[in-house]
Enzyme design. Structure first.
Site: not given
Ligand SMILES: *Cc1c(COP(=O)(O)O)cnc(C)c1O
Length: 385
Positions: A55, A107, A180, A205
């Site tokens: 962890r 998001y 982000d 992603k």
């Molecule tokens: C998918 C996404 C998130 C969240 O990520 P997860 O891996 O699904 O928890 C945050 N910001 C953006 C722009 C995203 O596409």
């Protein structure tokens, strides 16, 4: 031969070889998966550093972190079990009563988490229109803002924020900037170099790229106490990325440059093809000159623009949903950044009350054959009408 752009070529090589991994004992060229949940103490009954319980981190996850740090040009990267747990760690790390400045539309999960913390009276939010730096600066509260959150390009219309300018504004006001840039991974956008204090990515992603793992990562050039406490939060939340998924992420990242090259080319061609199409009202893609953020995106993505785009179809909301349903090659699924193309009616996913155009379809363009993808959208637009 083209003049070698030293950093990008080298990085491409380093990532393709997973930082030139060679196993010391066997010579294996792929990293190992360390599944052990616990680690035996040594003969003096001391912990064998740095690991003692999974962890708190493990070799495979740490190796993936090293690769991402290299990609980001970061001093340190921390991997979490998902993008949301990485975002939550940042939010949880804010002092009580913190002031944050975030986009009105972003998001939806991150937005919901900020708003939940505000309801719990842990922080205060001011909003700005994504991409609008003037509004951002107005929202920043005269040296009392702790964090400015920038999503660029921003879901789901891909508004572009100039990261370097945002950093200047944020730092002038004594706040920290988090970016982000999930939609444009660090092989095309290096947010830390542009001035971000923390670079966030949902590694679910593009970094992983195969829709078979969830992960989130934070990177920085500044390892201070505030940063160190993110490790503590991860340990206490139990939100470390597990080693099996870290291994999938390493495997996925080795083809990051190659995947992005094809996906961005496909996206550019699809955007050009469908702009002005009789059944489409508009195509939202930073690669198009008609997009407001085109020039900034060009310099911020090494001229590649990413492979996320949205289309607003003519007709009504049902028509938009029908187009998504009629696709045979695009998967009617949420998420983005995988090798397979996805289409989704964003309003259905974001939920009622979320300000997104009712006829907007979000497309994540993959690496399939371009003609197949165009054919699929054409037939879906046709059969849904
Ligand atoms: C998918 C996404 C998130 C969240 O990520 P997860 O891996 O699904 O928890 C945050 N910001 C953006 C722009 C995203 O596409």
């Amino acid at each position: 031969m083209k003049k070698k752009k030293n950093f990008s070529l080298e990085l491409e090589t380093k990532v393709a070889q997973a930082l030139r991994f060679i196993d010391d004992t066997t010579g294996a060229v792929t990293p190992n998966i360390q599944l052990s949940a616990t680690y035996a103490r040594d003969e003096n009954y001391d912990n064998r550093k740095p690991y003692w319980y999974r962890r708190d981190g493990n070799e495979t996850t740490a190796y993936a972190e090293e690769i991402i740090a290299e990609l980001e040009g970061a001093k340190d990267s921390i991997l979490f079990a998902s993008g949301m747990s990485a975002a939550t760690a940042v939010i949880d790390n804010l002092p009580k009563g913190a002031h944050v400045v975030i986009p009105k539309v972003m998001y939806h999960g991150v937005l919901a988490q900020f708003q939940r913390y505000e309801e719990l009276k842990r922080l205060n939010i001011s909003y700005y229109e994504a991409g609008d730096l003037e509004e951002m600066e107005t929202a920043i509260n005269d040296r009392k803002t702790d964090l400015v959150w920038v999503e660029t390009p921003n879901n789901p219309d891909w508004a572009v924020t100039d990261i370097a300018l945002a950093a200047e504004i944020t730092h002038r006001n004594n706040a920290k900037l988090l970016t982000d840039c999930t939609a444009t991974p660090p092989c095309i956008t290096r947010a830390l170099e542009l001035g971000a204090d923390i670079s966030f990515h949902s590694a679910t992603k593009f970094l992983n790229g195969h829709s078979d793992a969830t992960a989130g990562v934070l990177s920085t050039c500044e390892v201070d106490d505030n940063w160190e406490s993110l490790y503590l939060i991860r340990k206490l939340q139990g939100s470390v990325l597990n080693s099996l998924e870290a291994w999938l992420l390493i495997r996925g990242m080795r083809t990051l440059f190659l995947r992005l090259e094809k996906a961005c080319k496909n996206a550019m061609k699809i955007a050009n093809y469908f702009e002005g199409h009789s059944k489409i009202e508009s195509v939202l893609y930073p690669g198009l000159k008609s997009h407001k953020g085109h020039e900034i995106s060009k310099k911020q993505t090494d001229g590649k623009f990413g492979s996320m785009l949205s289309i607003i179809v003519k007709g009504d909301e049902k028509k938009a949903i029908d187009v998504a349903r009629a696709c045979k090659i695009f998967y009617p699924a949420t998420s983005l950044g995988g090798v397979e193309s996805l289409i989704e009616h964003r309003k259905t996913v974001s939920g009622e009350g979320f300000p997104v155009h009712p006829r907007l379809l979000r497309l994540s363009i993959g690496i399939e054959n371009l003609d197949d993808l165009i054919y699929d959208l054409e037939q879906a637009l046709e059969s849904a009408s």
